[in-house]
Design a protein around this motif. Structure first.
Motif, mmCIF file in Angstrom:
data_model
loop_
_atom_site.group_PDB
_atom_site.id
_atom_site.type_symbol
_atom_site.label_atom_id
_atom_site.label_comp_id
_atom_site.label_asym_id
_atom_site.label_seq_id
_atom_site.Cartn_x
_atom_site.Cartn_y
_atom_site.Cartn_z
ATOM 1 N N GLN A 48 0.881 -0.940 0.216
ATOM 2 C CA GLN A 48 0.106 -0.178 0.031
ATOM 3 C C GLN A 48 0.931 1.444 -0.012
ATOM 4 O O GLN A 48 0.529 2.702 -0.362
ATOM 5 C CB GLN A 48 -1.105 0.105 1.455
ATOM 6 C CG GLN A 48 -2.172 -0.729 1.158
ATOM 7 C CD GLN A 48 -2.780 -0.718 0.335
ATOM 8 O OE1 GLN A 48 -3.380 0.447 -0.168
ATOM 9 N NE2 GLN A 48 -3.594 -1.595 -0.778
ATOM 10 N N SER A 51 5.288 2.862 -3.642
ATOM 11 C CA SER A 51 5.194 3.388 -4.849
ATOM 12 C C SER A 51 5.312 2.257 -6.240
ATOM 13 O O SER A 51 4.845 1.874 -7.425
ATOM 14 C CB SER A 51 4.968 5.031 -5.799
ATOM 15 O OG SER A 51 6.225 4.979 -5.821
ATOM 16 N N HIS A 54 2.617 -0.722 -6.743
ATOM 17 C CA HIS A 54 1.449 -0.515 -6.929
ATOM 18 C C HIS A 54 1.673 -1.089 -8.677
ATOM 19 O O HIS A 54 0.646 -0.624 -10.056
ATOM 20 C CB HIS A 54 1.367 1.179 -7.270
ATOM 21 C CG HIS A 54 1.113 1.289 -5.327
ATOM 22 N ND1 HIS A 54 0.910 2.661 -5.622
ATOM 23 C CD2 HIS A 54 1.025 0.760 -4.561
ATOM 24 C CE1 HIS A 54 0.282 3.279 -4.140
ATOM 25 N NE2 HIS A 54 1.179 1.875 -3.228
ATOM 26 N N PHE A 59 -1.182 -6.025 -6.687
ATOM 27 C CA PHE A 59 -2.463 -5.930 -5.562
ATOM 28 C C PHE A 59 -2.972 -7.239 -5.158
ATOM 29 O O PHE A 59 -3.247 -7.179 -4.334
ATOM 30 C CB PHE A 59 -2.972 -5.571 -6.566
ATOM 31 C CG PHE A 59 -4.115 -5.577 -6.454
ATOM 32 C CD1 PHE A 59 -5.127 -4.470 -5.543
ATOM 33 C CD2 PHE A 59 -5.167 -6.279 -6.800
ATOM 34 C CE1 PHE A 59 -6.213 -4.637 -5.401
ATOM 35 C CE2 PHE A 59 -6.913 -6.114 -6.616
ATOM 36 C CZ PHE A 59 -7.276 -5.325 -6.119
#
Length: 317
Positions: A48, A51, A54, A59
């Protein structure tokens, strides 16, 4: 029907370890529980916060960590309490809730691990189209589909299990309310229900296993055609962690829900159940983190950031 246990508690016999070994077993299980929860929570926070993580793969890994955390919290806290208390009872409603939660979590992991294989297939075989084929909307649909499939299993099997008449012993020879162990207490013929459960479990294994087999067959073909040795190594490294987790999780599930009853004994069932409900949730984040440079790098960056923040706060004080 009046003799149903809806007005009475079940008794969980637990792991049935020797009295002198209870302390050691309790310590080991408690340590595994703490490591599993912390490792999965750290994985969720890293994905989370950083970055660079991501991406679709991370995920889906965060969803796996959420499932593992809920999975181990469904059975282990009750097991630990029972090991140090005289009363090892669980209410009829509590048993139903435990069955629903573990069915939902294990079903969701079945589907998620299968869909993660598709993610690896796209990453290796269609790297240029990966951001398009695995965009945020697709990732959300994949995660929602896995959760929905697992909860459907829970909603289907839990009410049937809890509506079977239990008019004999209330002593479950297990450390949690696993369906095969609970059904041994039934005073009615459960052969039809067991056949239904068998078909349901085979389908729940067959669908993800088909996705995994197809995805990795195509991945192996793509790797075989690669001319770069470095590219082959990177592709195999990317997939090895997922294959390790799949082998461990599906192997235990295959024994529990697919093999005929003649292969089962209460002692073997407890060992296998302990493995996939206690050990596997700890192994999953460790396998993905210790063999993953991105996760280790994210952990180092977060650690350095926290250390620098603490130093600034100390100097200002």
């Amino acid at each position: 029907m009046r003799n149903r246990t809806s007005s009475s508690d079940f008794i969980l016999l637990g792991l049935l370890v020797r009295r002198e070994a209870t302390g050691i077993v309790f310590t080991v299980i408690f340590a595994i529980f703490v490591v599993a929860v912390l490792a999965n929570l750290i994985m969720i926070v890293l994905i989370q916060v950083d970055s660079r993580l991501h991406t679709p793969m991370y995920f889906l890994l965060s969803q796996l960590s959420i499932m593992d955390t809920l999975f181990i919290c469904t059975t282990v806290p009750k097991l630990l309490v029972d090991m140090v208390s005289q009363e090892k009872t669980i209410s009829f409603v509590g048993c139903g809730i435990q069955i629903f939660l573990y069915l939902t979590m294990i079903g969701s992991e079945f589907f998620l691990l299968g869909l993660m294989a598709y993610d690896r297939y796209v990453a290796v075989c269609n790297p240029l189209r990966y951001p398009v084929l695995m965009n945020r909307k697709v990732c959300l649909l994949v995660a929602a589909g896995a959760w929905f499939g697992g909860s459907l299993d829970g909603f289907l099997l839990t009410p049937i299990t809890m509506n079977v008449p239990y008019c004999g012993s209330r002593r479950i020879n297990h450390f949690f309310c696993e369906i095969p162990a609970v059904l041994r207490l039934a005073c009615a013929d459960t052969s039809v229900y067991e056949a239904l459960m068998y078909v349901c479990c085979v389908l729940m294994l067959l669908i993800p296993v088909s996705i995994i087999s197809t995805s990795y067959s195509l991945i192996l073909l793509a790797v075989h055609r690669m001319r770069s040795a470095e590219g082959r190594k990177k592709a195999l490294t990317t997939c090895s962690s997922h294959l390790t987790v799949v082998s461990i999780f599906y192997g235990a599930a295959f024994y529990t829900y697919v093999l005929p009853r003649s292969f089962h004994t209460p002692e073997k069932d407890k060992v296998v159940s302990a493995f996939y409900t206690i050990v596997t949730p700890m192994l999953n984040p460790l396998i993905y983190s210790l063999r993953n440079k991105d996760v280790i790098g994210a952990f180092k960056r977060i650690f350095m950031r926290c250390s620098s923040t603490q130093k600034v706060a100390t100097s200002n004080a």
